[in-house]
Design an enzyme around this catalytic site. Structure first.
Site, PDB file in Angstrom:
ATOM      1  N   PRO A  82      19.803  20.729  -7.601  1.00 20.38           N
ATOM      2  CA  PRO A  82      18.788  20.797  -6.550  1.00 20.38           C
ATOM      3  C   PRO A  82      19.199  20.077  -5.276  1.00 20.38           C
ATOM      4  O   PRO A  82      19.334  18.862  -5.260  1.00 20.38           O
ATOM      5  CB  PRO A  82      17.560  20.143  -7.191  1.00 20.38           C
ATOM      6  CG  PRO A  82      18.057  19.384  -8.366  1.00 20.38           C
ATOM      7  CD  PRO A  82      19.319  20.037  -8.798  1.00 20.38           C
ATOM      8  N   GLU A  83      19.432  20.834  -4.242  1.00 22.09           N
ATOM      9  CA  GLU A  83      19.662  20.288  -2.910  1.00 22.09           C
ATOM     10  C   GLU A  83      18.490  20.752  -2.056  1.00 22.09           C
ATOM     11  O   GLU A  83      17.491  21.221  -2.588  1.00 22.09           O
ATOM     12  CB  GLU A  83      21.028  20.749  -2.379  1.00 22.09           C
ATOM     13  CG  GLU A  83      22.167  20.326  -3.316  1.00 22.09           C
ATOM     14  CD  GLU A  83      23.548  20.755  -2.854  1.00 22.09           C
ATOM     15  OE1 GLU A  83      23.773  20.859  -1.638  1.00 22.09           O
ATOM     16  OE2 GLU A  83      24.409  20.995  -3.710  1.00 22.09           O
TER      17      GLU A  83
ATOM     18  N   LYS B  79      16.337  15.826   0.079  1.00 25.31           N
ATOM     19  CA  LYS B  79      16.071  16.142  -1.324  1.00 25.31           C
ATOM     20  C   LYS B  79      14.903  15.339  -1.869  1.00 25.31           C
ATOM     21  O   LYS B  79      14.564  15.466  -3.053  1.00 25.31           O
ATOM     22  CB  LYS B  79      17.311  15.863  -2.176  1.00 25.31           C
ATOM     23  CG  LYS B  79      18.567  16.564  -1.685  1.00 25.31           C
ATOM     24  CD  LYS B  79      19.788  16.052  -2.421  1.00 25.31           C
ATOM     25  CE  LYS B  79      21.050  16.271  -1.603  1.00 25.31           C
ATOM     26  NZ  LYS B  79      22.217  15.616  -2.191  1.00 25.31           N
TER      27      LYS B  79
ATOM     28  N   ARG C 175      34.185  13.714  -7.132  1.00 22.79           N
ATOM     29  CA  ARG C 175      33.512  15.006  -7.004  1.00 22.79           C
ATOM     30  C   ARG C 175      34.550  16.096  -6.748  1.00 22.79           C
ATOM     31  O   ARG C 175      35.602  15.825  -6.177  1.00 22.79           O
ATOM     32  CB  ARG C 175      32.499  14.996  -5.850  1.00 22.79           C
ATOM     33  CG  ARG C 175      31.496  13.869  -5.882  1.00 22.79           C
ATOM     34  CD  ARG C 175      30.544  13.977  -7.037  1.00 22.79           C
ATOM     35  NE  ARG C 175      29.454  13.021  -6.946  1.00 22.79           N
ATOM     36  CZ  ARG C 175      29.378  11.906  -7.662  1.00 22.79           C
ATOM     37  NH1 ARG C 175      30.342  11.591  -8.499  1.00 22.79           N
ATOM     38  NH2 ARG C 175      28.350  11.100  -7.540  1.00 22.79           N
TER      39      ARG C 175
END
Length: 332
Positions: free
Chosen positions: A2-3, A61, A318
């Site tokens: 979820p962004e 967010k 990442r």
DNA sequence: CGGGCCCTGGAT
DNA sequence: ATCCAGGGCCCG
């Protein structure tokens, strides 16, 4: 994960179910979900029980619920919005989905059935079981239940006091005024915020030595961007993630912001991204943007622009995904 | 400002 | 059994 677009889909989905409703009862099934709550889970239950939901606001967010206390605001129904002074310190319910959080609407008494007709429910996977990973439930006064599900427990619920925004503009999407939870005060405006000044953000990016990818992900200069939209925005702008902010021209920095905003708008139009069925909207259904991703998660697949294979590498733990032909460090 | 940490569960 | 995914916060 979820962004910004996914959280906005949740906000819009939740709105008709919660605005004007009172929270009658709160269940906290896993105390870690209230990790950020001052005073712990009991304080969270105390803050929420009896409160009325006046607005749902999103910045980046972060999604928060503006609450009021109907007991104290008695007699001012309908005209209480701009009342001078107001009834004491207001708090907001902060909700953050973290990596794997979901807010799901249920209207039954707990049999697990969704409000969505069976033929529109998702087929399989963790998201299809409305009881799995349930960490908290808000019981509203019309019988609606809002479940907070979170497999990895990076998300959370907590309350935060409100304070005026620094610039006097509304706090975020859906905000009725310029009051912002203090726990979101360090979060910059996001790219879809009408009060965000993209050229000004671009100028600030150019004062920093850190890489553009880490700056986009940091939430302090611009918010709402996670690893997926950072990868997509940089690909669209033909920028390499390792480019130092200070090495970008104003035109180029601005372009990265505009392209990232455009990608987010397109994602929002189709209900958000889901590439692993972990992210779903309030009905338990996922968006359709995954099929539109140009770079993220596409290691070895052809760049949609030039056909070269998308390359993956690690930065700060990442994954980065770039087209080695379109996104060159030397492009500056 | 980079790195470690929190977490779980699916993949290997 | 081990690795990997990552948003945000905290540490140096």
């Amino acid at each position: 994960m979820p962004e910004l677009p996914e959280v906005e889909v949740v906000r819009r989905g939740l709105l008709p179910h919660v605005i004007g409703r009172r929270i009658e009862r709160v269940e906290i099934l896993d105390a870690r979900t209230a990790r950020r709550q001052a005073g712990g889970p009991h304080a969270l239950v105390a803050d929420l029980t009896g409160a009325r939901v006046d607005a749902l606001v999103r910045r980046g967010k972060f999604l928060w619920w503006r609450l009021s206390d109907p007991e104290r605001a008695e007699g001012s129904v309908g005209t209480d919005v701009a009342e001078a002074g107001g009834p004491g310190p207001q708090v907001a319910l902060m909700t953050h989905l973290g990596m794997s959080g979901q807010l799901r609407v249920r209207s039954d008494g707990g049999s697990g059935a969704s409000t969505v007709p069976a033929d529109t429910a998702v087929s399989e996977g963790p998201a299809s079981d409305p009881r799995r990973h349930r960490r908290a439930t808000l019981h509203l006064d019309d019988g609606t239940q809002i479940d907070f599900l979170d497999q990895r427990l990076f998300g959370g619920l907590w309350t935060s006091a409100l304070a005026p925004t620094a610039d006097g503009h509304p706090a975020g999407e859906g905000s009725p005024d310029a009051l912002l939870p203090v726990d979101a005060a360090h979060i910059a405006r996001d790219l879809l915020d009408p009060a965000a000044n993209l050229p000004a953000i671009a100028r600030r990016l150019r004062t920093r030595t850190a890489s553009i990818a880490s700056l986009l992900l940091a939430q302090g200069l611009v918010s709402g961007i996670g690893n997926i939209y950072a990868a997509e925005g940089l690909w669209a702008a033909r920028a390499h993630p390792d480019t130092p902010g200070a090495m970008l021209s104003q035109v180029r920095a601005h372009r990265i912001l505009r392209e990232t905003a455009a990608v987010m708008r397109r994602a929002l139009d189709v209900g958000g991204t889901s590439f692993d069925a972990l992210y779903v909207n309030v009905d338990g259904r996922s968006g359709y943007f995954a099929r539109s991703l140009a770079a993220y998660g596409r290691e070895g697949e052809p760049c949609p622009r030039c056909g070269r294979g998308i390359v993956r590498f690690q930065r700060q733990g990442r994954s980065c995904f770039v087209c080695p032909a379109c996104q060159r460090l030397s492009r500056g």
